[in-house]
Scaffold this motif. Structure first.
Motif, short mmCIF file in Angstrom:
data_model
loop_
_atom_site.label_atom_id
_atom_site.label_comp_id
_atom_site.label_asym_id
_atom_site.label_seq_id
_atom_site.Cartn_x
_atom_site.Cartn_y
_atom_site.Cartn_z
N VAL A 92 -46.09 28.16 -60.57
CA VAL A 92 -47.43 28.17 -60.21
C VAL A 92 -47.33 28.98 -58.91
N ASN A 93 -48.31 29.93 -58.76
CA ASN A 93 -48.38 30.86 -57.89
C ASN A 93 -47.27 31.91 -57.70
N SER A 94 -46.81 32.05 -58.96
CA SER A 94 -45.91 33.04 -59.12
C SER A 94 -46.49 34.15 -60.50
N TYR A 95 -46.06 35.41 -60.51
CA TYR A 95 -46.31 36.36 -61.41
C TYR A 95 -45.58 35.96 -62.83
N TRP A 96 -44.57 35.28 -62.73
CA TRP A 96 -43.93 34.94 -63.77
C TRP A 96 -44.70 33.92 -64.65
N ALA A 97 -45.51 33.35 -64.16
CA ALA A 97 -46.39 32.38 -64.81
C ALA A 97 -47.40 33.27 -65.86
N LEU A 98 -47.68 34.50 -65.48
CA LEU A 98 -48.47 35.24 -66.18
C LEU A 98 -47.52 36.05 -66.95
N TRP A 99 -46.56 36.53 -66.92
CA TRP A 99 -45.56 37.42 -67.86
C TRP A 99 -44.94 36.29 -68.94
N LEU A 100 -44.72 35.17 -68.56
CA LEU A 100 -43.77 34.43 -69.50
C LEU A 100 -44.73 33.76 -70.53
N THR A 101 -45.96 33.30 -70.11
CA THR A 101 -46.80 32.42 -70.89
C THR A 101 -47.38 33.51 -72.02
N THR A 102 -47.30 35.01 -71.88
CA THR A 102 -47.97 36.02 -72.78
C THR A 102 -46.88 36.94 -73.25
N ALA A 103 -45.51 36.50 -73.15
CA ALA A 103 -44.44 37.27 -73.31
C ALA A 103 -44.42 37.85 -74.72
N ILE A 104 -44.88 37.31 -75.80
CA ILE A 104 -44.66 37.68 -77.05
C ILE A 104 -45.91 37.36 -77.92
N ALA A 105 -46.80 38.36 -78.21
CA ALA A 105 -47.96 37.96 -79.20
C ALA A 105 -47.53 38.00 -80.44
N PRO A 106 -47.81 36.96 -81.15
CA PRO A 106 -47.46 36.58 -82.60
C PRO A 106 -47.78 37.82 -83.71
N PHE A 107 -48.95 38.19 -83.40
CA PHE A 107 -49.58 39.30 -84.18
C PHE A 107 -48.81 40.60 -84.11
N HIS A 108 -48.59 40.95 -82.96
CA HIS A 108 -47.74 42.18 -82.64
C HIS A 108 -46.09 41.93 -83.09
N LEU A 109 -45.75 41.10 -83.04
CA LEU A 109 -44.44 40.43 -83.56
C LEU A 109 -44.37 40.78 -85.16
N ILE A 110 -45.36 40.21 -85.69
CA ILE A 110 -45.37 40.21 -87.10
C ILE A 110 -45.64 41.78 -87.65
N VAL A 111 -46.16 42.37 -87.22
CA VAL A 111 -46.49 43.92 -87.57
C VAL A 111 -45.27 44.61 -87.13
N MET A 112 -44.68 44.49 -86.08
CA MET A 112 -43.37 45.31 -85.66
C MET A 112 -42.33 44.85 -86.48
N ARG A 113 -42.20 43.61 -86.69
CA ARG A 113 -41.18 43.16 -87.78
C ARG A 113 -41.30 44.01 -89.21
N GLY A 114 -42.71 44.04 -89.55
CA GLY A 114 -42.85 44.73 -90.84
C GLY A 114 -42.40 46.34 -90.92
N PHE A 115 -42.57 46.78 -89.58
CA PHE A 115 -42.22 48.25 -89.26
C PHE A 115 -40.81 48.41 -89.50
N PHE A 116 -40.09 47.30 -88.77
CA PHE A 116 -38.68 47.27 -88.82
C PHE A 116 -38.01 47.37 -90.28
N GLN A 117 -38.88 46.41 -91.11
CA GLN A 117 -38.25 46.15 -92.40
C GLN A 117 -38.55 47.67 -93.47
N ALA A 118 -39.54 48.39 -92.88
CA ALA A 118 -39.81 49.42 -93.67
C ALA A 118 -38.69 50.81 -93.23
#
Length: 291
Positions: A140-166
């Motif tokens: 709390v009161n640290s920017y790491w709370a902002l960075w770690l709670t939004t570190a990975i977006a599931p949708f972006h991860l799924i799309v990028m995984r598909g790109f790597f598979q291609a």
């Protein structure tokens, strides 16, 4: 012949209706933008006397001078840049590494991990449990709370995984025959071939970090460390704001300064967007199709 003429007439009317709808939508978008931009260059006296206008009679930079000379705005701007740069780097690093691992069919437990990612795409823990976790970790009161709670977006991860598979398996096999390990394969072969997806999601993550608002209010208790979006809200809604100042001080922002703050807040995204727009269709659509 009459039937063809009727169809042609109907198509022509449909085209006219579509153009009218598109032009109306464009005007609805441009109208407030022009108003905000023109007001930011208008003197306060003209704003108070004329009330409403699209183009000022006299152009002035006093709103921008006043705003750029305000230490509270400059501090909020620097914090927004810090949050955006570091947060986007964390987002892309973790998303790229996890997407690359999940793109490998030989990974043990791959189906389970993919299922967990899909689950988080549909369901979230909620605000209160997330806050309790952040508080328990002492973030709390640290920017790491902002960075770690939004570190990975599931949708972006799924799309990028598909790109790597291609990426063709022959390229990976050739790189391994040349002695490349997994790390070198990722950074020297996979990443260069996936630049459209990486550029696309870099911009998506950057926009998300730049627009951080609710999380900053939730996790950052020190108002002097609030980013630009929170500062903008204080300026536009409360008018008298104490962001970056003691409780005994108040600041009155002129209408020109308020509109100038909106312009300067949106400007970085407008500058970056044209350079990355060409990657959007290829990056998102190809990744979603292959995924």
């Amino acid at each position: 012949m009459n039937s063809r003429t009727g169809h042609a007439r109907n198509d022509h009317l449909l085209d006219i209706a579509v153009y009218i709808l598109l032009i109306s939508g464009l005007l609805a978008i441009l109208f407030p933008l022009v108003y905000i931009l023109s007001t930011s260059f208008a003197p306060e006296k003209e704003y108070l006397t004329r009330g409403f206008f699209l183009f000022p009679k006299r152009w002035s930079l006093e709103g921008y001078r006043y705003l750029l000379g305000n230490p509270g705005f400059l501090s909020a701007l620097s914090y927004a840049v810090e949050i955006t740069v570091i947060g986007t780097a964390i987002n892309m690093l973790l998303t790229t590494l996890m997407a690359y691992g999940l793109s490998k069919k030989q990974l043990k437990g791959r189906s389970v991990l993919n299922g967990l990612v899909l689950f988080t795409l549909l369901f979230s823990g909620g605000t209160i449990p997330t806050y309790l976790v952040v508080k328990g970790l002492g973030l709390v009161n640290s920017y790491w709370a902002l960075w770690l709670t939004t570190a990975i977006a599931p949708f972006h991860l799924i799309v990028m995984r598909g790109f790597f598979q291609a990426v063709p398996a022959e390229l990976e096999e050739a790189a391994r025959m040349d002695g490349s390990g997994e790390w070198r394969l990722l950074w020297s072969v996979i990443v260069p071939l996936s630049l459209p997806a990486i550029a696309t999601f870099t911009l998506f993550y950057a926009v998300q970090q730049w627009n951080t608002y609710f999380a900053a209010i939730l996790y950052i208790n020190d108002s002097s460390r609030w980013p630009l979006q929170v500062f903008l809200r204080q300026m536009l809604i409360e008018d008298n704001t104490n962001v970056g100042r003691s409780l005994s001080e108040t600041v009155h922002y002129t209408p020109a300064a308020k509109m100038a703050a909106i312009v300067l807040t949106v400007l970085p995204l407008l500058v970056c967007f044209p350079f990355l727009q060409k990657y959007f269709n290829k990056g998102v659509l190809l990744g979603s199709i292959k995924g």
